[in-house]
Design an enzyme around this catalytic site. Structure first.
Site, PDB file in Angstrom:
ATOM      1  N   LYS A 120      24.322 -39.162 -11.229  1.00  0.00           N
ATOM      2  CA  LYS A 120      24.216 -38.483  -9.939  1.00  0.00           C
ATOM      3  C   LYS A 120      22.905 -37.704  -9.772  1.00  0.00           C
ATOM      4  O   LYS A 120      22.269 -37.758  -8.718  1.00  0.00           O
ATOM      5  CB  LYS A 120      25.402 -37.549  -9.734  1.00  0.00           C
ATOM      6  CG  LYS A 120      26.725 -38.274  -9.515  1.00  0.00           C
ATOM      7  CD  LYS A 120      27.835 -37.281  -9.216  1.00  0.00           C
ATOM      8  CE  LYS A 120      29.145 -37.981  -8.935  1.00  0.00           C
ATOM      9  NZ  LYS A 120      30.231 -37.025  -8.568  1.00  0.00           N
ATOM     10  N   ASN A 139      32.719 -18.586 -14.296  1.00  0.00           N
ATOM     11  CA  ASN A 139      32.397 -19.665 -15.219  1.00  0.00           C
ATOM     12  C   ASN A 139      32.256 -19.097 -16.623  1.00  0.00           C
ATOM     13  O   ASN A 139      31.786 -17.967 -16.807  1.00  0.00           O
ATOM     14  CB  ASN A 139      31.088 -20.356 -14.815  1.00  0.00           C
ATOM     15  CG  ASN A 139      30.906 -21.679 -15.520  1.00  0.00           C
ATOM     16  OD1 ASN A 139      31.787 -22.533 -15.491  1.00  0.00           O
ATOM     17  ND2 ASN A 139      29.767 -21.875 -16.163  1.00  0.00           N
ATOM     18  N   ARG A 186      24.938 -20.452 -15.789  1.00  0.00           N
ATOM     19  CA  ARG A 186      25.057 -21.526 -14.803  1.00  0.00           C
ATOM     20  C   ARG A 186      25.576 -20.976 -13.482  1.00  0.00           C
ATOM     21  O   ARG A 186      25.126 -21.375 -12.399  1.00  0.00           O
ATOM     22  CB  ARG A 186      25.976 -22.633 -15.337  1.00  0.00           C
ATOM     23  CG  ARG A 186      26.276 -23.760 -14.357  1.00  0.00           C
ATOM     24  CD  ARG A 186      25.042 -24.432 -13.835  1.00  0.00           C
ATOM     25  NE  ARG A 186      25.374 -25.466 -12.881  1.00  0.00           N
ATOM     26  CZ  ARG A 186      24.556 -25.920 -11.944  1.00  0.00           C
ATOM     27  NH1 ARG A 186      23.338 -25.418 -11.850  1.00  0.00           N
ATOM     28  NH2 ARG A 186      24.942 -26.864 -11.110  1.00  0.00           N
ATOM     29  N   ILE A 214      40.645 -29.753  -8.257  1.00  0.00           N
ATOM     30  CA  ILE A 214      40.019 -31.039  -7.957  1.00  0.00           C
ATOM     31  C   ILE A 214      40.337 -32.093  -9.007  1.00  0.00           C
ATOM     32  O   ILE A 214      40.020 -33.263  -8.826  1.00  0.00           O
ATOM     33  CB  ILE A 214      38.494 -30.912  -7.761  1.00  0.00           C
ATOM     34  CG1 ILE A 214      37.781 -30.607  -9.076  1.00  0.00           C
ATOM     35  CG2 ILE A 214      38.167 -29.875  -6.694  1.00  0.00           C
ATOM     36  CD1 ILE A 214      36.272 -30.796  -8.996  1.00  0.00           C
ATOM     37  N   TYR A 272      42.570 -34.816 -10.619  1.00  0.00           N
ATOM     38  CA  TYR A 272      43.636 -35.626 -10.035  1.00  0.00           C
ATOM     39  C   TYR A 272      44.371 -36.484 -11.065  1.00  0.00           C
ATOM     40  O   TYR A 272      45.213 -37.308 -10.705  1.00  0.00           O
ATOM     41  CB  TYR A 272      43.107 -36.510  -8.891  1.00  0.00           C
ATOM     42  CG  TYR A 272      41.964 -37.423  -9.260  1.00  0.00           C
ATOM     43  CD1 TYR A 272      42.187 -38.676  -9.808  1.00  0.00           C
ATOM     44  CD2 TYR A 272      40.645 -37.021  -9.038  1.00  0.00           C
ATOM     45  CE1 TYR A 272      41.136 -39.519 -10.127  1.00  0.00           C
ATOM     46  CE2 TYR A 272      39.586 -37.849  -9.352  1.00  0.00           C
ATOM     47  CZ  TYR A 272      39.841 -39.092  -9.895  1.00  0.00           C
ATOM     48  OH  TYR A 272      38.790 -39.917 -10.214  1.00  0.00           O
TER      49      TYR A 272
END
Length: 276
Positions: free
Chosen positions: A65, A151, A156, A216, A218
């Site tokens: 990505k 986090n 980050r 998120i 699944y």
């Protein structure tokens, strides 16, 4: 016949061909959508050769990505926001990069719980990876006044805060339960809970009764976090809806039809997840 594909290394895990194959059949479109295993060292050549290989475009998954974003000639705002691309196509000889994760998450949330927008409460986001960045961008674009970011690696999280500005507040990971007590939405974007491994450690009893708890992940469809939130009586949002809705813009771009994320498609993918 129009062709599109999803690329990654490895790529066997991708469910994108099932989703796009369903829509191709549903709308009677003469086309194909395949998985293509592309090694990192072959990525640039593959993307440059999309048209000559007959592809209208492609989806991109790990680990490509960020590199795909860097290789693109034109970047949509969605890709620029997260410095990563998951949807690509060529236009007038230029490689165009988009990121549909923001669209996928925010569309699913708003379809399921449109009333979330009526609250002026903060949103809590667990994690600081690419998905977290896309979701933070989505909430800020919707006009939210504050996103609280948690986090385990604070550095980050601070990178995301610097990217998006003062509306993003970084909190210590250890405070994720107490500091989310007034949040209208809590989103887990980490891999904790994936394939039932690990847990976010979020104490859902500290959340207000109107909070929406979202994950998120699944696989499984209902993570431990969502199960605990549902038992507590809170509204929940699974990760499958985001997966399905993020596929819509690419299909529209490549095949010229805006597909519907129907209950039938949702159940089809849910059954596939349960039996895999």
């Amino acid at each position: 016949m129009k062709k599109a594909c999803v690329i990654g290394w490895p790529i066997e895990h991708s469910r994108s061909p099932i989703i796009h194959g369903y829509w191709l059949k549903e709308y009677g479109i003469a086309g194909s959508y395949t998985k293509e295993a592309v090694k990192p060292e072959d990525l640039e050549a593959f993307l440059r050769d999309l048209p000559s290989n007959g592809f209208a475009g492609c989806n991109v998954t790990v680990p490509h990505k960020e590199k795909a974003y860097q290789l693109a000639d034109v970047h949509h705002a969605s890709a620029n926001a997260v410095r990563a691309a998951n949807t690509l196509w060529h236009d007038n000889g230029k490689l165009i990069a988009s990121n549909t994760d923001t669209y996928g998450y925010m569309t699913y949330l708003t379809k399921r719980y449109p009333e979330w927008q009526e609250s002026d409460a903060p949103v809590s986001v667990l994690g600081a990876g690419g998905a977290a960045c896309a979701i933070v961008y989505g909430f800020l674009s919707a006009g939210l006044s504050e996103v609280r970011l948690f986090n385990r690696s604070a550095s980050r999280a601070f990178e995301i805060a610097r990217l998006f500005g003062p509306r993003v507040k970084v909190h210590d990971w250890e405070t994720r339960s107490g500091a989310s007590a007034l949040s209208c939405v809590v989103v887990n974007t980490t891999t904790l809970g994936m394939k039932s491994a690990g847990d976010t450690g979020l104490d859902v009893d500290k959340l207000k009764d109107t909070c929406i708890v979202s994950d998120i992940v699944y696989v499984p469809l209902e993570t431990d976090l969502l199960a605990r939130a549902r038992k507590r009586g809170l509204r929940t949002l699974d990760g499958l809806g985001m997966l399905l809705h993020q596929a819509v813009p690419g299909f529209e771009q490549w095949f010229g039809t805006t597909p519907e994320v129907s209950d039938d498609l949702y159940q089809k993918i849910a059954r596939e997840i349960e039996t895999s």
